[in-house]
Design a protein around this motif. Structure first.
Motif, PDB file in Angstrom:
ATOM      1  N   GLY A 170      24.045  40.836   3.838  1.00 43.10           N
ATOM      2  CA  GLY A 170      24.207  39.525   4.431  1.00 43.10           C
ATOM      3  C   GLY A 170      23.404  38.532   3.598  1.00 43.10           C
ATOM      4  O   GLY A 170      22.825  38.896   2.564  1.00 43.10           O
ATOM      5  N   TRP A 171      23.368  37.277   4.067  1.00 43.56           N
ATOM      6  CA  TRP A 171      22.646  36.246   3.309  1.00 43.56           C
ATOM      7  C   TRP A 171      21.811  35.388   4.239  1.00 43.56           C
ATOM      8  O   TRP A 171      22.219  35.070   5.357  1.00 43.56           O
ATOM      9  CB  TRP A 171      23.627  35.345   2.560  1.00 43.56           C
ATOM     10  N   GLU A 172      20.659  34.993   3.744  1.00 40.11           N
ATOM     11  CA  GLU A 172      19.822  34.010   4.427  1.00 40.11           C
ATOM     12  C   GLU A 172      19.729  32.809   3.486  1.00 40.11           C
ATOM     13  O   GLU A 172      19.204  32.942   2.373  1.00 40.11           O
ATOM     14  CB  GLU A 172      18.438  34.576   4.726  1.00 40.11           C
ATOM     15  N   GLN A 173      20.247  31.701   3.924  1.00 38.53           N
ATOM     16  CA  GLN A 173      20.379  30.538   3.055  1.00 38.53           C
ATOM     17  C   GLN A 173      19.683  29.333   3.660  1.00 38.53           C
ATOM     18  O   GLN A 173      19.832  29.047   4.842  1.00 38.53           O
ATOM     19  CB  GLN A 173      21.869  30.220   2.865  1.00 38.53           C
ATOM     20  N   LYS A 174      18.926  28.614   2.862  1.00 30.58           N
ATOM     21  CA  LYS A 174      18.282  27.395   3.338  1.00 30.58           C
ATOM     22  C   LYS A 174      17.995  26.465   2.184  1.00 30.58           C
ATOM     23  O   LYS A 174      18.194  26.814   1.030  1.00 30.58           O
ATOM     24  CB  LYS A 174      17.009  27.715   4.123  1.00 30.58           C
ATOM     25  N   THR A 175      17.560  25.271   2.523  1.00 30.62           N
ATOM     26  CA  THR A 175      17.252  24.253   1.525  1.00 30.62           C
ATOM     27  C   THR A 175      15.766  24.293   1.230  1.00 30.62           C
ATOM     28  O   THR A 175      14.944  24.256   2.142  1.00 30.62           O
ATOM     29  CB  THR A 175      17.642  22.860   2.028  1.00 30.62           C
ATOM     30  N   VAL A 183      -4.314  18.096  19.072  1.00 34.15           N
ATOM     31  CA  VAL A 183      -3.713  18.798  20.217  1.00 34.15           C
ATOM     32  C   VAL A 183      -3.554  20.275  19.880  1.00 34.15           C
ATOM     33  O   VAL A 183      -3.797  21.149  20.689  1.00 34.15           O
ATOM     34  CB  VAL A 183      -2.357  18.164  20.583  1.00 34.15           C
ATOM     35  N   THR A 184      -3.134  20.580  18.635  1.00 34.82           N
ATOM     36  CA  THR A 184      -2.894  21.959  18.229  1.00 34.82           C
ATOM     37  C   THR A 184      -4.180  22.777  18.231  1.00 34.82           C
ATOM     38  O   THR A 184      -4.214  23.901  18.720  1.00 34.82           O
ATOM     39  CB  THR A 184      -2.287  21.990  16.822  1.00 34.82           C
ATOM     40  N   THR A 187      21.246  28.875   7.121  1.00 31.74           N
ATOM     41  CA  THR A 187      22.525  29.579   7.246  1.00 31.74           C
ATOM     42  C   THR A 187      22.245  31.069   7.205  1.00 31.74           C
ATOM     43  O   THR A 187      21.578  31.556   6.280  1.00 31.74           O
ATOM     44  CB  THR A 187      23.477  29.206   6.095  1.00 31.74           C
ATOM     45  N   ILE A 211      20.232  39.938   2.235  1.00 27.16           N
ATOM     46  CA  ILE A 211      19.577  40.692   3.294  1.00 27.16           C
ATOM     47  C   ILE A 211      20.340  41.997   3.485  1.00 27.16           C
ATOM     48  O   ILE A 211      21.545  41.988   3.780  1.00 27.16           O
ATOM     49  CB  ILE A 211      19.563  39.916   4.625  1.00 27.16           C
ATOM     50  N   ASN A 222      -1.650  14.978  16.489  1.00 22.72           N
ATOM     51  CA  ASN A 222      -0.931  16.225  16.791  1.00 22.72           C
ATOM     52  C   ASN A 222      -1.781  17.429  16.429  1.00 22.72           C
ATOM     53  O   ASN A 222      -1.788  18.447  17.120  1.00 22.72           O
ATOM     54  CB  ASN A 222       0.385  16.281  16.015  1.00 22.72           C
ATOM     55  N   THR A 231      -4.694  17.558  25.891  1.00 19.93           N
ATOM     56  CA  THR A 231      -3.667  16.527  25.949  1.00 19.93           C
ATOM     57  C   THR A 231      -4.322  15.187  25.693  1.00 19.93           C
ATOM     58  O   THR A 231      -5.266  14.817  26.383  1.00 19.93           O
ATOM     59  CB  THR A 231      -2.982  16.511  27.329  1.00 19.93           C
ATOM     60  N   GLN A 258      12.156  23.126   0.369  1.00 24.63           N
ATOM     61  CA  GLN A 258      11.370  21.903   0.583  1.00 24.63           C
ATOM     62  C   GLN A 258       9.919  22.279   0.408  1.00 24.63           C
ATOM     63  O   GLN A 258       9.450  23.243   1.012  1.00 24.63           O
ATOM     64  CB  GLN A 258      11.616  21.366   1.999  1.00 24.63           C
ATOM     65  N   THR A 259       9.214  21.540  -0.417  1.00 24.42           N
ATOM     66  CA  THR A 259       7.790  21.805  -0.604  1.00 24.42           C
ATOM     67  C   THR A 259       7.088  21.627   0.729  1.00 24.42           C
ATOM     68  O   THR A 259       7.215  20.587   1.362  1.00 24.42           O
ATOM     69  CB  THR A 259       7.182  20.832  -1.624  1.00 24.42           C
ATOM     70  N   PRO A 260       6.348  22.635   1.172  1.00 23.15           N
ATOM     71  CA  PRO A 260       5.657  22.512   2.452  1.00 23.15           C
ATOM     72  C   PRO A 260       4.674  21.360   2.425  1.00 23.15           C
ATOM     73  O   PRO A 260       4.012  21.133   1.406  1.00 23.15           O
ATOM     74  CB  PRO A 260       4.935  23.848   2.609  1.00 23.15           C
ATOM     75  N   PRO A 261       4.567  20.589   3.495  1.00 25.01           N
ATOM     76  CA  PRO A 261       3.593  19.494   3.520  1.00 25.01           C
ATOM     77  C   PRO A 261       2.182  20.055   3.527  1.00 25.01           C
ATOM     78  O   PRO A 261       1.967  21.170   4.001  1.00 25.01           O
ATOM     79  CB  PRO A 261       3.921  18.764   4.826  1.00 25.01           C
ATOM     80  N   THR A 274      24.271  34.603   7.173  1.00 23.58           N
ATOM     81  CA  THR A 274      25.570  35.248   7.022  1.00 23.58           C
ATOM     82  C   THR A 274      25.393  36.738   7.224  1.00 23.58           C
ATOM     83  O   THR A 274      24.703  37.391   6.415  1.00 23.58           O
ATOM     84  CB  THR A 274      26.154  34.979   5.623  1.00 23.58           C
TER      85      THR A 274
END
Lengths: 138, 140
Positions: B40-45, B121-122, A36, B27, B118, B127, B47-50, A38
């Motif tokens: 402003g705002w930067e919002q996210k959930t 390929v990276t 998100t 921000i 994957n 291919t 999650q521990t990076p794999p 904002t």
């Protein structure tokens, strides 16, 4: 500048950057809002980059400005060929190995004043990392 | 930054975030009388990076449709030490020859084999059209 010309060169044809940012998000396997943005009051969000890593496919994502869903598809940074696969990315794209041109790659997306940008994961596709860049501006 | 807890935003540090936490960071803006305004705002959930998948190179390929046991041991080379992307080595149509010589356990039924392909390929810009396990020794 005349009044008429001033209305033509309006906010949708001009964008003055005030702030910028970006990063990455691990989507997780579940559905829900993943990002998100904002803007400060009176400013707009310009999404300048949205992609995944090479050969990484993040399915069933919706891009929204305010309450409007502007796009639903699959983020596929190295093969944004649009079309039947509805694969897309925003901003610069990586060299791709597919045969189709990157018709699903968009230079940027800009919202209205005070519109909040959200990126929603609609399904239970496997967790992937996606990368984003944005500007806040007037 | 702030974390959403019971419907309210609370100040937290990144080290306090747990997987699934909804958090945001301001921000821009400026401090007025000790209060940040106009941001402003930067919002996210969170999650521990794999973990990064193990890099590798393979030497021989065959049909991927081959039935695989629950545990498969694949000999792989430490790709990071070369620090270069090898040029594609195409021996024949739909076949690619690469080198494997380091033991790394792969759980083929947990998506990691797909991630391993994957990653190939990276790191090699190739291919994959056909692939197989060249060593399928079971280990306890």
């Amino acid at each position: 500048m005349s009044e008429k010309l001033n209305t033509i060169v309006g906010k949708q044809n001009d964008f003055a950057t005030r702030l910028m940012g970006g990063g990455s998000v691990v989507s997780g396997a579940g559905a829900g809002t993943k990002l998100t943005l904002t803007p400060p009051a009176g400013q707009r969000v310009r999404l300048t980059h949205l992609s995944t890593g090479a050969a990484i496919f993040l399915g069933d994502m919706s891009v929204k400005f305010g309450s409007t869903t502007v796009y639903t598809g699959n983020i596929f940074g190295s093969t944004p060929d649009g079309g039947a696969s509805v694969s897309f990315s925003v901003g610069s794209y990586q060299p791709y190995v597919g045969a189709s041109p990157p018709a699903g790659n968009y230079e940027w997306w800009t919202g209205e004043v005070d519109e909040v940008f959200t990126l929603v994961k609609n399904g239970a596709d496997p967790s992937q990392t996606f990368y984003y860049g944005y500007q806040f501006g007037e | 930054m702030q974390k959403l807890k019971n419907g309210k935003w609370e100040e937290v540090e990144e080290k306090d975030l747990l997987d699934g936490d909804n958090y945001r960071k301001p921000i821009g803006g400026k401090m007025v009388d000790g209060v940040l305004v106009g941001n402003g705002w930067e919002q996210k959930t969170y999650q521990t990076p794999p973990p990064d998948p193990d890099p590798f190179k393979m030497v021989s390929m065959a049909e991927l449709g081959e039935l695989l046991p629950d545990e498969v041991l694949i000999e792989l080379e430490d790709f990071k030490s070369t620090n270069t992307v090898p040029a594609p080595i195409r021996q024949a149509a739909a076949r690619i020859l690469l080198r494997i010589n380091t033991n790394i356990k792969v759980d083929v039924f947990n998506g990691k084999f797909t991630n391993l392909l994957n990653n190939l390929v990276t790191h090699t810009s190739l291919t994959i059209e056909q692939a197989t396990v060249i060593s399928n020794t079971l280990k306890a």
